[in-house]
Design a protein around this motif. Structure first.
Motif, mmCIF file in Angstrom:
data_model
loop_
_atom_site.group_PDB
_atom_site.id
_atom_site.type_symbol
_atom_site.label_atom_id
_atom_site.label_comp_id
_atom_site.label_asym_id
_atom_site.label_seq_id
_atom_site.Cartn_x
_atom_site.Cartn_y
_atom_site.Cartn_z
ATOM 1 N N HIS A 101 -63.789 -57.322 -70.472
ATOM 2 C CA HIS A 101 -63.477 -58.957 -69.859
ATOM 3 C C HIS A 101 -61.796 -59.167 -70.040
ATOM 4 C CE1 HIS A 101 -68.086 -59.177 -70.580
ATOM 5 N NE2 HIS A 101 -67.441 -58.730 -71.858
ATOM 6 N N ASP A 102 -61.393 -57.879 -70.005
ATOM 7 C CA ASP A 102 -59.755 -58.666 -70.029
ATOM 8 C C ASP A 102 -59.149 -58.432 -69.019
ATOM 9 O OD1 ASP A 102 -59.841 -59.793 -72.922
ATOM 10 O OD2 ASP A 102 -59.970 -57.675 -72.628
ATOM 11 N N VAL A 103 -57.706 -58.463 -68.020
ATOM 12 C CA VAL A 103 -57.319 -57.772 -67.023
ATOM 13 C C VAL A 103 -56.071 -57.297 -67.960
ATOM 14 C CG1 VAL A 103 -56.281 -60.696 -67.471
ATOM 15 C CG2 VAL A 103 -56.863 -59.667 -65.213
ATOM 16 N N VAL A 104 -55.822 -56.990 -66.098
ATOM 17 C CA VAL A 104 -54.710 -56.431 -66.448
ATOM 18 C C VAL A 104 -53.562 -57.131 -65.425
ATOM 19 C CG1 VAL A 104 -53.478 -54.491 -65.526
ATOM 20 C CG2 VAL A 104 -54.898 -53.812 -66.658
ATOM 21 N N LEU A 105 -52.012 -57.506 -65.397
ATOM 22 C CA LEU A 105 -51.803 -57.714 -64.518
ATOM 23 C C LEU A 105 -50.941 -57.387 -63.752
ATOM 24 C CD1 LEU A 105 -51.251 -60.786 -62.856
ATOM 25 C CD2 LEU A 105 -49.372 -60.830 -64.276
ATOM 26 N N GLY A 106 -50.997 -57.078 -62.102
ATOM 27 C CA GLY A 106 -49.888 -55.787 -61.959
ATOM 28 C C GLY A 106 -48.330 -57.233 -61.274
ATOM 29 N N ILE A 111 -45.378 -50.304 -56.378
ATOM 30 C CA ILE A 111 -45.802 -48.419 -56.873
ATOM 31 C C ILE A 111 -46.699 -49.384 -57.807
ATOM 32 C CG2 ILE A 111 -44.844 -47.629 -58.452
ATOM 33 C CD1 ILE A 111 -42.683 -46.549 -56.438
ATOM 34 N N VAL A 112 -45.803 -50.630 -58.739
ATOM 35 C CA VAL A 112 -46.390 -51.232 -59.657
ATOM 36 C C VAL A 112 -47.244 -51.820 -59.720
ATOM 37 C CG1 VAL A 112 -46.610 -53.595 -61.797
ATOM 38 C CG2 VAL A 112 -44.023 -51.694 -61.172
ATOM 39 N N GLY A 113 -47.380 -52.069 -58.189
ATOM 40 C CA GLY A 113 -49.339 -52.721 -58.809
ATOM 41 C C GLY A 113 -50.373 -51.551 -58.262
ATOM 42 N N ASP A 114 -49.818 -50.600 -57.214
ATOM 43 C CA ASP A 114 -50.895 -49.631 -57.226
ATOM 44 C C ASP A 114 -51.493 -49.097 -58.703
ATOM 45 O OD1 ASP A 114 -50.543 -49.816 -54.410
ATOM 46 O OD2 ASP A 114 -49.950 -48.169 -54.050
ATOM 47 N N VAL A 115 -50.133 -48.351 -59.272
ATOM 48 C CA VAL A 115 -50.487 -48.814 -60.522
ATOM 49 C C VAL A 115 -51.223 -49.493 -61.601
ATOM 50 C CG1 VAL A 115 -49.405 -47.086 -63.210
ATOM 51 C CG2 VAL A 115 -48.590 -46.692 -61.214
ATOM 52 N N ALA A 116 -50.867 -50.756 -61.833
ATOM 53 C CA ALA A 116 -51.558 -51.127 -62.577
ATOM 54 C C ALA A 116 -52.975 -50.966 -62.236
ATOM 55 C CB ALA A 116 -50.987 -52.925 -62.317
ATOM 56 N N ILE A 130 -55.077 -59.172 -61.415
ATOM 57 C CA ILE A 130 -54.541 -60.314 -60.746
ATOM 58 C C ILE A 130 -53.354 -59.036 -60.211
ATOM 59 C CG2 ILE A 130 -53.337 -61.932 -60.329
ATOM 60 C CD1 ILE A 130 -54.976 -63.262 -62.893
ATOM 61 N N GLN A 131 -53.122 -59.292 -59.319
ATOM 62 C CA GLN A 131 -52.439 -58.598 -58.853
ATOM 63 C C GLN A 131 -50.502 -59.731 -58.191
ATOM 64 O OE1 GLN A 131 -50.867 -56.191 -58.893
ATOM 65 N NE2 GLN A 131 -53.078 -54.598 -58.329
ATOM 66 N N ALA A 132 -49.409 -59.294 -58.571
ATOM 67 C CA ALA A 132 -48.940 -60.944 -58.278
ATOM 68 C C ALA A 132 -47.864 -60.079 -57.614
ATOM 69 C CB ALA A 132 -48.327 -61.127 -59.597
ATOM 70 N N PRO A 133 -47.683 -59.580 -56.520
ATOM 71 C CA PRO A 133 -46.831 -58.756 -55.992
ATOM 72 C C PRO A 133 -45.275 -59.921 -55.879
ATOM 73 C CG PRO A 133 -47.599 -59.940 -54.231
ATOM 74 C CD PRO A 133 -48.556 -60.695 -55.678
ATOM 75 N N MET A 171 -57.859 -61.708 -57.750
ATOM 76 C CA MET A 171 -56.893 -63.117 -57.583
ATOM 77 C C MET A 171 -55.441 -62.119 -57.094
ATOM 78 S SD MET A 171 -55.647 -66.885 -58.946
ATOM 79 C CE MET A 171 -55.000 -65.729 -60.903
ATOM 80 N N VAL A 172 -55.012 -63.113 -56.132
ATOM 81 C CA VAL A 172 -53.947 -61.994 -55.684
ATOM 82 C C VAL A 172 -52.667 -63.183 -55.276
ATOM 83 C CG1 VAL A 172 -51.913 -61.258 -53.485
ATOM 84 C CG2 VAL A 172 -54.201 -60.120 -54.375
ATOM 85 N N LEU A 173 -51.521 -63.467 -56.777
ATOM 86 C CA LEU A 173 -50.638 -64.241 -56.274
ATOM 87 C C LEU A 173 -49.138 -64.362 -56.065
ATOM 88 C CD1 LEU A 173 -51.310 -66.030 -60.583
ATOM 89 C CD2 LEU A 173 -52.273 -66.771 -57.244
ATOM 90 N N ALA A 174 -49.089 -64.727 -54.196
ATOM 91 C CA ALA A 174 -47.776 -64.720 -53.773
ATOM 92 C C ALA A 174 -46.424 -65.576 -53.902
ATOM 93 C CB ALA A 174 -47.748 -63.704 -52.688
#
Ligand SMILES: NC(=O)c1ccc[n+]([C@@H]2O[C@H](COP(=O)([O-])OP(=O)(O)OC[C@H]3O[C@@H](n4cnc5c(N)ncnc54)[C@H](O)[C@@H]3O)[C@@H](O)[C@H]2O)c1
Length: 390
Positions: A101-106, A111-116, A130-133, A171-174
């Motif tokens: 149920h948990d989360v990885v934040l990229g 590169i970090v986003g693709d790996v995360a 969750i992606q935070a580019p 979710m994506v937070l730009a």
């Protein structure tokens, strides 16, 4: 940076999510993370290039929303965009006792986003991400659409994005305020993907995309010089293109009206250029190798020239594309390239080769693009020569 926040919906049925764009978006982790993630533990994979205050801002927002955290800072490089890095992050996730149920934040660049994202797709067969580019390229492209993965080294060759999974973020937070610390070279790289979106915008959005290339060329030089006045609008308009293409063909199955493959405009050329370690954008050995966005910029010029040789682009359009790429400080040609015939041969290693037949994305005038199967060799050579190959 006084633009209002923008929200772009990514409509993919039960995998739908929102991209929130604007200065201050990162702080929204506090109110929104618990809405999209049922668990209360997070692994933050943070780009080592970010100022500490940005990482602290994200950590504080998650902590105050009740998340227990483990943070790992990652120095991004294509060499370390690898299964070894994924393995060590999976161990971090297990050590931090993340459950399903948990989360990885990229939090970082592409590169970090693709790996995360790939860590999230693999750990326990899939946890939330969750992606935070924090680069322009990751905001307009890499963070949206669910492609995750790493490179594979086979002998001498680094095969880009050869291992991966489709895994949509929740979710994506730009947060465009994070772009304030991004070096100008990487702002320019993001603009390369924006110009690429401009070149496919009519295919993706119909008439609504008609002016995107021209508008991007207009605001691009300001953005490249660090003026972020129009950053929110820029990211929002380009995410719209990516969203439309992903909605039409989420897993690149090429079955509908729009093929996700068109997002690879320029990339078949670019991937070859990225494999040439000693080529630099400005002739200065210190700035070699080419960054991804610089290779894409050259790829756009090459693909445009190829289309010209196939009778699909007018001379004025070819000049317009070259002019727009050059006006944001991206390279339009480089020194020290191998012969065009050698470069054309190397294109056959690309993932877009299906059954031994080369597939290249070709612009058809400004705003439209199509997949071309087995383009004439002479046109491909013309493309390589347009950017300086002998
Ligand atoms: N998944 C996809 O759909 C997709 C699409 C396009 C590109 N990509 C991938 O994205 C990668 C390229 O991403 P990129 O251009 O963001 O490069 P990157 O991840 O290498 O980041 C560029 C540099 O900027 C630094 N950085 C990041 N944010 C910063 C900030 N706010 N301030 C200061 N420095 C900062 C990083 O440490 C790094 O040195 C490639 O590996 C490419 O394959 C993926």
């Amino acid at each position: 940076m006084r633009e209002p926040m923008r929200v772009a919906p990514i409509e993919l049925g039960d995998r739908s999510y929102e991209v929130v764009i604007g200065a201050g978006a990162l702080a929204l982790l506090h109110g929104r993370a618990q809405l999209v993630v049922p668990g209360r533990r997070a692994l933050v994979v943070a780009d080592a290039g970010l100022p500490d205050r940005v990482v602290t801002l994200a950590e504080d927002a998650l902590r105050s929303a009740g998340f227990g955290l483990a943070t790992r800072r990652l120095a991004p490089s294509e060499e370390d965009k690898s299964l070894e890095t994924v393995r060590s992050l999976l161990e971090d996730a297990a050590r931090a006792r993340l459950d399903r149920h948990d989360v990885v934040l990229g939090l970082g660049g592409g590169i970090v986003g693709d790996v995360a994202g790939f860590v999230a797709a693999s750990y326990r067969r899939g946890v939330h991400v969750i992606q935070a580019p924090t680069t322009l390229l990751a905001m307009v492209d890499a963070s949206v659409g669910g492609k995750t993965g790493v490179n594979l080294r086979v002998g001498e060759r680094l095969l880009k994005n050869m291992v991966g999974a489709f895994w949509q973020p929740r979710m994506v937070l730009a947060d465009v305020a994070t772009l304030e610390s991004l070096p100008p070279r990487h702002l320019r790289c993001g603009l390369a993907e924006c110009l690429k979106h401009g070149l496919i915008a009519r295919t993706a959005l119909g008439d609504a995309g008609a002016d995107l290339f021209g508008w991007t060329a207009e605001v691009g030089p300001g953005i490249a010089s660090g003026d972020l006045t129009h950053a929110t609008e820029l990211v929002a308009r380009h995410v719209e293109v990516k969203a439309a293409v992903v909605r039409a063909d989420e897993r690149e199955e090429d079955a509908g009206r729009v093929s996700r493959a068109i997002l690879n405009l320029g990339h078949t050329f670019a991937h070859v250029l990225e494999g040439l370690g000693d080529v630099s954008p400005d002739g200065d050995a210190a700035s070699a190798p080419l960054a991804h966005g610089e290779a894409v910029a050259l790829g756009l010029v090459a693909a445009t020239a190829m289309s010209g040789a196939m009778g699909e682009m007018a001379g004025a359009e070819i000049a317009e594309v070259r002019g727009a790429v050059g006006s944001v400080g991206l390279p339009v040609s480089v020194e020290g390239l191998p012969r065009a015939e050698d470069l054309a041969e190397r294109m056959r290693d690309d993932k877009k080769v299906v059954g031994g037949t080369l597939r290249v994305i070709a612009p058809r005038g400004i705003g439209r693009a199509a997949v071309v199967v087995d383009p004439p060799e002479s046109a491909v050579l013309e493309g390589w020569r347009a950017i300086g190959a002998g």
